[in-house]
Design an enzyme around this catalytic site. Structure first.
Site, PDB file in Angstrom:
ATOM      1  CB  CYS A   1      -0.951  -0.005   1.186  1.00  0.00           C
ATOM      2  SG  CYS A   1      -2.090  -1.397   1.161  1.00  0.00           S
ATOM      3  CG  HIS A   8      -2.683   3.576   2.492  1.00  0.00           C
ATOM      4  ND1 HIS A   8      -3.462   3.266   1.399  1.00  0.00           N
ATOM      5  CD2 HIS A   8      -2.620   2.445   3.241  1.00  0.00           C
ATOM      6  CE1 HIS A   8      -3.851   2.006   1.485  1.00  0.00           C
ATOM      7  NE2 HIS A   8      -3.347   1.486   2.598  1.00  0.00           N
ATOM      8  CG  ASN A  41      -6.274  -0.567   2.216  1.00  0.00           C
ATOM      9  OD1 ASN A  41      -5.752  -0.181   1.171  1.00  0.00           O
ATOM     10  ND2 ASN A  41      -5.576  -1.032   3.234  1.00  0.00           N
TER      11      ASN A  41
HETATM   12  N1  COA Z   1     -16.901  -7.668  12.800  1.00  0.00           N
HETATM   13  C1  COA Z   1     -17.110  -7.891  14.108  1.00  0.00           C
HETATM   14  N2  COA Z   1     -16.133  -8.298  14.940  1.00  0.00           N
HETATM   15  C2  COA Z   1     -14.907  -8.489  14.413  1.00  0.00           C
HETATM   16  C3  COA Z   1     -14.631  -8.265  13.058  1.00  0.00           C
HETATM   17  C4  COA Z   1     -15.697  -7.853  12.246  1.00  0.00           C
HETATM   18  N3  COA Z   1     -15.525  -7.611  10.915  1.00  0.00           N
HETATM   19  N4  COA Z   1     -13.335  -8.525  12.827  1.00  0.00           N
HETATM   20  C5  COA Z   1     -12.805  -8.890  13.994  1.00  0.00           C
HETATM   21  N5  COA Z   1     -13.757  -8.870  14.955  1.00  0.00           N
HETATM   22  C6  COA Z   1     -13.636  -9.212  16.384  1.00  0.00           C
HETATM   23  C7  COA Z   1     -12.407 -10.028  16.690  1.00  0.00           C
HETATM   24  O1  COA Z   1     -12.624 -11.387  16.438  1.00  0.00           O
HETATM   25  C8  COA Z   1     -12.219  -9.715  18.151  1.00  0.00           C
HETATM   26  O2  COA Z   1     -13.117 -10.507  18.885  1.00  0.00           O
HETATM   27  P1  COA Z   1     -12.645 -11.160  20.261  1.00  0.00           P
HETATM   28  O3  COA Z   1     -12.317  -9.988  21.162  1.00  0.00           O
HETATM   29  O4  COA Z   1     -13.847 -11.930  20.676  1.00  0.00           O
HETATM   30  O5  COA Z   1     -11.455 -11.999  19.932  1.00  0.00           O
HETATM   31  C9  COA Z   1     -12.686  -8.285  18.289  1.00  0.00           C
HETATM   32  O6  COA Z   1     -13.487  -8.016  17.134  1.00  0.00           O
HETATM   33  C10 COA Z   1     -11.548  -7.284  18.342  1.00  0.00           C
HETATM   34  O7  COA Z   1     -10.659  -7.625  17.311  1.00  0.00           O
HETATM   35  P2  COA Z   1      -9.363  -6.775  17.039  1.00  0.00           P
HETATM   36  O8  COA Z   1      -8.580  -7.417  15.950  1.00  0.00           O
HETATM   37  O9  COA Z   1      -8.682  -6.488  18.336  1.00  0.00           O
HETATM   38  O10 COA Z   1     -10.045  -5.426  16.523  1.00  0.00           O
HETATM   39  P3  COA Z   1      -9.350  -4.081  16.144  1.00  0.00           P
HETATM   40  O11 COA Z   1      -9.917  -2.984  16.958  1.00  0.00           O
HETATM   41  O12 COA Z   1      -7.856  -4.211  16.112  1.00  0.00           O
HETATM   42  O13 COA Z   1      -9.865  -3.877  14.671  1.00  0.00           O
HETATM   43  C11 COA Z   1      -9.015  -4.054  12.447  1.00  0.00           C
HETATM   44  C12 COA Z   1      -9.524  -4.807  13.681  1.00  0.00           C
HETATM   45  C13 COA Z   1      -8.629  -5.064  11.392  1.00  0.00           C
HETATM   46  C14 COA Z   1     -10.138  -3.157  11.939  1.00  0.00           C
HETATM   47  C15 COA Z   1      -7.805  -3.191  12.866  1.00  0.00           C
HETATM   48  O14 COA Z   1      -6.887  -3.968  13.590  1.00  0.00           O
HETATM   49  C16 COA Z   1      -7.084  -2.597  11.693  1.00  0.00           C
HETATM   50  O15 COA Z   1      -7.654  -1.846  10.906  1.00  0.00           O
HETATM   51  N6  COA Z   1      -5.750  -2.854  11.552  1.00  0.00           N
HETATM   52  C17 COA Z   1      -4.974  -2.325  10.473  1.00  0.00           C
HETATM   53  C18 COA Z   1      -5.237  -3.126   9.239  1.00  0.00           C
HETATM   54  C19 COA Z   1      -4.728  -2.441   8.007  1.00  0.00           C
HETATM   55  O16 COA Z   1      -4.744  -1.249   7.912  1.00  0.00           O
HETATM   56  N7  COA Z   1      -4.292  -3.242   7.033  1.00  0.00           N
HETATM   57  C20 COA Z   1      -3.850  -2.765   5.778  1.00  0.00           C
HETATM   58  C21 COA Z   1      -2.530  -2.133   5.901  1.00  0.00           C
HETATM   59  S1  COA Z   1      -2.078  -1.417   4.368  1.00  0.00           S
END
Ligand code: COA
Length: 328
Positions: free
Chosen positions: A111, A252, A282
C-alpha cells in the site's frame, strides 16, 4: 528541475459492496465496521474488470487531463500488489491498452506503492531526458480476499488511479522531499503465502486457503501509525518545511483511526486531512491518487499548496512525499 503532477485520472468499478452486504455474509455489523475502520462501502471489480483494465481506464483519463497525446508518455510505472498475472508484468498489458511503446515496469511495495512510484518516477524524470511519466496505482484486492474472513473482507476495495508527472522548473511545482523505508522483519504481518517461488500454488495450498491475504490487524495498526508519523517528519525535514506549512495531508486510506491518530501526531488539523475511506475502503496503491483526484476535482487543492502524502503496507513498507501542487 522538478517533477510536477499535471494530470489525474481514476477508474472505480460500478459494483458496490456495502456494510449491509457484509452483514449478510459474515458475522459483523455496520456499526462495528464504521466504528473500527470508518468504511461504509467499497467497490468490487466484476470478473471482466481486472487490474490492467482499470489501470488503462485511469491512465487514459490522466493523459487526457494532462492534455498530452499518449505518445508523449516517456515511461509507464504500474504500482500493484495484485498483478494481472505473474508473467509478464502488468505494465505490458496496460501499455498495450494505452497504445504505448515506451519502457514500463511494475512496482510492488504494497500500500506504499504509490509513494514509492512517485519517488522513482520523479527521480527518473529529473535525472534524465524524460518529459512525461505516467504512474498508475491499480488494484483488485477482492481477488485475494477470503470472502469468509471477517477480519479482512471488510477492509479492502478495488480501484485504479493515475497521475502524469511532467518536467517543471526549479522553482515550479513538484516533488520537494520524500522518505522511503521497509522493515522486512514484519513481512508475515500482511501476506499472501502461496503462488510465488517459496510456495507455488498447488491443490494443497488452495485447500489451505493460502491464496488469500492473511493479516495480523492489531500489530499492523500499531506499526502503521508509527511509520507514517516518523516518515512524514523525515520528509518535512528533507524538504525544510514545518508541519504548520502543510496545506493538505493525504494519507493512505486504510483505517480512519490510523489516519486520525497519525494526523494529530504530525500536527495537521482534521479539516486539512483528505479522507474518502468511507466510500472506497482500502484500495492499496490506488488510494492516495484516488484521494488526490477527488480533492483536485472538488477544488480543495490549489496551486502552491503543499501536499503531504504518506503510505504504509505489506513488507512492512512506508513512504512519504511532499509535493507543491501546480495548476492542473
Ligand atoms: N466484525 C465484528 N467483529 C470483528 C470483526 C468484524 N468484521 N473482525 C474482527 N472482529 C472481532 C475479533 O474477532 C475480536 O473478537 P474477540 O475480542 O472476541 O477476539 C474483536 O473483534 C476485536 O478484534 P481486534 O482485531 O482487536 O479489533 P481491532 O480494533 O484491532 O480492529 C481491524 C480490527 C482489522 C479493523 C484493525 O486492527 C485494523 O484496521 N488494523 C490495520 C489493518 C490495516 O490497515 N491493514 C492494511 C494495511 S495497508
Amino acid at each position: 528541475m522538478r517533477a510536477a503532477i499535471t494530470g489525474l485520472g481514476t477508474a472505480v468499478p460500478a459494483q458496490l459492496l456495502t456494510n449491509a452486504d457484509l452483514e449478510a455474509r459474515v458475522e459483523t455489523s455496520d456499526s462495528w465496521i464504521v466504528e473500527r475502520t470508518g468504511i461504509r462501502e467499497r467497490h468490487i471489480a466484476k470478473p471482466d474488470e481486472t487490474t490492467a483494465s482499470l489501470a488503462v481506464e485511469a491512465g487514459t483519463a490522466a493523459i487526457k487531463h494532462a492534455g498530452i497525446p499518449p505518445d508523449a508518455v516517456d515511461l509507464l510505472i504500474v504500482a500493484t500488489a495484485t498483478p494481472e498475472q505473474p508473467i509478464p508484468h502488468t505494465g505490458a498489458f496496460v501499455g498495450e491498452g494505452l497504445g504505448l511503446r515506451c519502457g514500463s515496469f511494475d512496482l510492488q511495495a504494497g500500500c506504499a506503492g504509490f509513494v514509492y512510484m512517485l519517488v522513482v518516477g520523479s527521480s527518473m524524470l529529473t535525472a534524465g531526458h524524460l518529459q512525461h511519466v505516467l504512474l498508475i496505482g491499480s488494484e483488485t484486492l477482492s481477488r485475494v480476499i477470503d470472502p469468509a474472513d471477517r477480519a479482512t473482507c471488510i477492509l479492502f476495495g478495488d480501484a485504479a488511479a493515475a497521475i502524469v508527472l511532467s518536467r517543471s522548473d526549479d522553482d515550479g511545482p513538484g516533488v520537494l522531499g520524500w522518505d522511503l523505508g521497509c522493515d522486512g522483519s514484519a513481512a508475515s504481518l500482511l501476506e499472501v503465502r502461496a503462488g510465488g517461488s517459496r510456495r507455488p500454488a498447488t491443490p494443497e495450498t488452495i485447500a489451505a486457503g493460502d491464496q488469500y491475504l492473511k493479516m495480523q490487524g492489531q500489530e499492523v495498526f500499531r506499526r502503521a501509525v508509527r511509520a507514517v508519523v516518523e516518515s512524514a517528519f523525515a520528509t518535512l525535514e528533507h524538504a525544510g518545511v514545518g508541519a504548520a506549512d502543510v496545506s493538505w495531508f493525504v494519507p493512505h486510506q486504510a483505517n480512519i483511526r490510523i489516519i486520525e491518530s497519525a494526523a494529530s501526531r504530525i500536527g495537521v488539523a482534521p479539516q486539512r486531512t483528505i479522507v474518502n475511506i468511507d466510500r472506497y475502503g482500502n484500495t492499496s496503491a490506488a488510494s492516495i491518487p484516488l484521494a488526490l483526484a477527488e480533492a483536485e476535482e472538488d477544488g480543495r487543492l490549489k496551486p502552491g499548496d503543499l501536499v503531504l502524502m504518506s503510505g504504509f503496507g505489506a513488507g512492512m513498507t512506508w513512504g512519504s512525499a511532499l509535493v507543491e501542487w501546480g495548476s492542473l
